[in-house]
Design a protein around this motif. Structure first.
Motif, PDB file in Angstrom:
ATOM      1  N   GLN A 138       4.894  15.802   0.720  1.00 34.26           N
ATOM      2  CA  GLN A 138       4.856  15.831  -0.740  1.00 34.26           C
ATOM      3  C   GLN A 138       4.171  17.102  -1.208  1.00 34.26           C
ATOM      4  OE1 GLN A 138       2.233  13.024  -2.761  1.00 34.26           O
ATOM      5  NE2 GLN A 138       3.937  12.418  -4.053  1.00 34.26           N
ATOM      6  N   SER A 139       4.618  17.641  -2.313  1.00 36.29           N
ATOM      7  CA  SER A 139       3.992  18.829  -2.871  1.00 36.29           C
ATOM      8  C   SER A 139       2.626  18.478  -3.440  1.00 36.29           C
ATOM      9  CB  SER A 139       4.865  19.418  -3.983  1.00 36.29           C
ATOM     10  OG  SER A 139       5.039  18.463  -5.020  1.00 36.29           O
ATOM     11  N   MET A 196       0.850  -1.188   0.000  1.00 34.12           N
ATOM     12  CA  MET A 196       0.000   0.000   0.000  1.00 34.12           C
ATOM     13  C   MET A 196       0.890   1.245   0.000  1.00 34.12           C
ATOM     14  SD  MET A 196      -2.789   1.192   2.870  1.00 34.12           S
ATOM     15  CE  MET A 196      -3.626  -0.394   2.701  1.00 34.12           C
ATOM     16  N   LYS A 197       0.578   2.207  -0.823  1.00 35.36           N
ATOM     17  CA  LYS A 197       1.376   3.415  -0.898  1.00 35.36           C
ATOM     18  C   LYS A 197       0.487   4.626  -0.662  1.00 35.36           C
ATOM     19  CE  LYS A 197       4.850   1.581  -4.087  1.00 35.36           C
ATOM     20  NZ  LYS A 197       5.530   1.756  -5.377  1.00 35.36           N
ATOM     21  N   PHE A 198       1.057   5.600   0.053  1.00 33.74           N
ATOM     22  CA  PHE A 198       0.359   6.843   0.301  1.00 33.74           C
ATOM     23  C   PHE A 198       1.179   7.975  -0.284  1.00 33.74           C
ATOM     24  CE2 PHE A 198      -0.665   4.442   4.337  1.00 33.74           C
ATOM     25  CZ  PHE A 198      -1.825   3.917   3.810  1.00 33.74           C
ATOM     26  N   PRO A 199       0.553   9.015  -0.803  1.00 30.00           N
ATOM     27  CA  PRO A 199       1.309  10.116  -1.372  1.00 30.00           C
ATOM     28  C   PRO A 199       2.099  10.847  -0.316  1.00 30.00           C
ATOM     29  CG  PRO A 199      -1.010  10.681  -1.154  1.00 30.00           C
ATOM     30  CD  PRO A 199      -0.900   9.228  -0.879  1.00 30.00           C
ATOM     31  N   GLY A 200       3.416  11.018  -0.559  1.00 27.66           N
ATOM     32  CA  GLY A 200       4.249  11.827   0.304  1.00 27.66           C
ATOM     33  C   GLY A 200       4.863  11.106   1.486  1.00 27.66           C
ATOM     34  N   ILE A 201       4.483   9.880   1.743  1.00 28.09           N
ATOM     35  CA  ILE A 201       5.046   9.173   2.887  1.00 28.09           C
ATOM     36  C   ILE A 201       4.884   7.674   2.684  1.00 28.09           C
ATOM     37  CG2 ILE A 201       2.875   9.323   4.190  1.00 28.09           C
ATOM     38  CD1 ILE A 201       4.573   9.488   6.728  1.00 28.09           C
ATOM     39  N   SER A 202       5.938   6.921   3.027  1.00 25.28           N
ATOM     40  CA  SER A 202       5.871   5.481   2.894  1.00 25.28           C
ATOM     41  C   SER A 202       5.294   4.884   4.163  1.00 25.28           C
ATOM     42  CB  SER A 202       7.281   4.913   2.652  1.00 25.28           C
ATOM     43  OG  SER A 202       8.078   5.087   3.796  1.00 25.28           O
ATOM     44  N   VAL A 203       4.777   3.658   4.033  1.00 23.10           N
ATOM     45  CA  VAL A 203       4.241   2.965   5.196  1.00 23.10           C
ATOM     46  C   VAL A 203       5.333   2.811   6.246  1.00 23.10           C
ATOM     47  CG1 VAL A 203       3.299   0.793   6.037  1.00 23.10           C
ATOM     48  CG2 VAL A 203       2.511   1.730   3.860  1.00 23.10           C
ATOM     49  N   VAL A 204       6.578   2.523   5.809  1.00 20.92           N
ATOM     50  CA  VAL A 204       7.680   2.352   6.752  1.00 20.92           C
ATOM     51  C   VAL A 204       7.903   3.627   7.547  1.00 20.92           C
ATOM     52  CG1 VAL A 204      10.157   1.965   6.975  1.00 20.92           C
ATOM     53  CG2 VAL A 204       8.819   0.593   5.360  1.00 20.92           C
TER      54      VAL A 204
END
Length: 237
Positions: A197-198, A1-9
């Protein structure tokens, strides 16, 4: 799963750090300049203590979890919270009882406690050692700088633990990159720096949709700010 501007880790790491802090609440602070503070000793710091006239007393010591070190002739000495020069002066005073003219130096071989975490839209997120005073810009540059194509340099966030609460600052780093007048923001040990993230215009909505889906499993919840332009982080009850 990926989120804009920040990784799950990155989110998981941030949640764990905040969870382990044991904070009882969260203060909300407007962005402001941070002044450099004294560089003081803490648990885990490695010291080299040298006696110029009596080298047989030379020692390498690690500040224990209780903040003390143990030295020949004088025994337990509290080091935590002192600058290296303050500890040096204290040792000279203590050793005057045992040595005629004690000449002592205290050198820090490693500041174990002085580190910050830089994450988000930077090239090499991770821990940054800060043996001395360090500005926010210096910390970001030390991890390779931010990703110019995706980072929002005008809304860099700093989360700080202080006296059982969390303080949050939002700093506009784009000013210095544009050659505008810019007052440095100085970091403190254990600060967490996050470069978002911009393209994220509604920061609160983004936090609610993306971070709060992961963070609650650690017993934490990002909260909506009381005032405009602030991002709150607090315990979940």
């Amino acid at each position: 799963m990926k989120f804009p501007g920040i990784s799950v880790v990155s989110v998981v790491f941030l949640a764990i750090v905040l969870g382990l802090s044991g904070c009882s609440g969260a203060s909300r602070t407007r962005p402001q300049a941070s002044r450099p503070g004294k560089v003081t000793l803490d648990s885990g710091d490695q010291l080299e203590i040298r006696f110029f006239t009596t080298p047989e007393l030379n020692e390498t010591q690690v500040v224990r979890p209780d903040g003390n070190i143990n030295l020949q002739l004088v025994g337990e000495v509290e080091a935590r919270g002192l600058t290296p020069m303050e500890l040096q002066d204290r040792l000279v005073s203590l050793y005057r009882r045992h040595l005629k003219n004690p000449e002592i130096s205290v050198a820090v071989r490693m500041f174990y406690s002085r580190r910050v975490y830089v994450g988000g839209e930077v090239r090499a997120p991770g821990f940054v050692e800060m043996p001395g005073q360090m500005t926010l810009l210096e910390a970001v540059m030390s991890v390779g700088g931010y990703n110019t194509q995706s980072a929002n340099s005008s809304n860099v966030m700093v989360i700080r633990q202080r006296s059982g609460t969390q303080e949050r600052f939002r700093i506009d780093l784009s000013k210095c990159l544009k050659g505008k007048e810019f007052e440095p923001f100085y970091l403190e040990p254990y600060d967490i720096v996050f470069v978002p993230q911009s393209g994220i215009t509604k920061v609160n909505q983004w936090v609610e949709q993306h971070i709060n889906r992961v963070v609650p499993q650690f017993g934490l919840m990002y909260t909506r700010p009381m005032g405009e332009g602030n991002l709150g982080v607090g315990n979940r009850y």
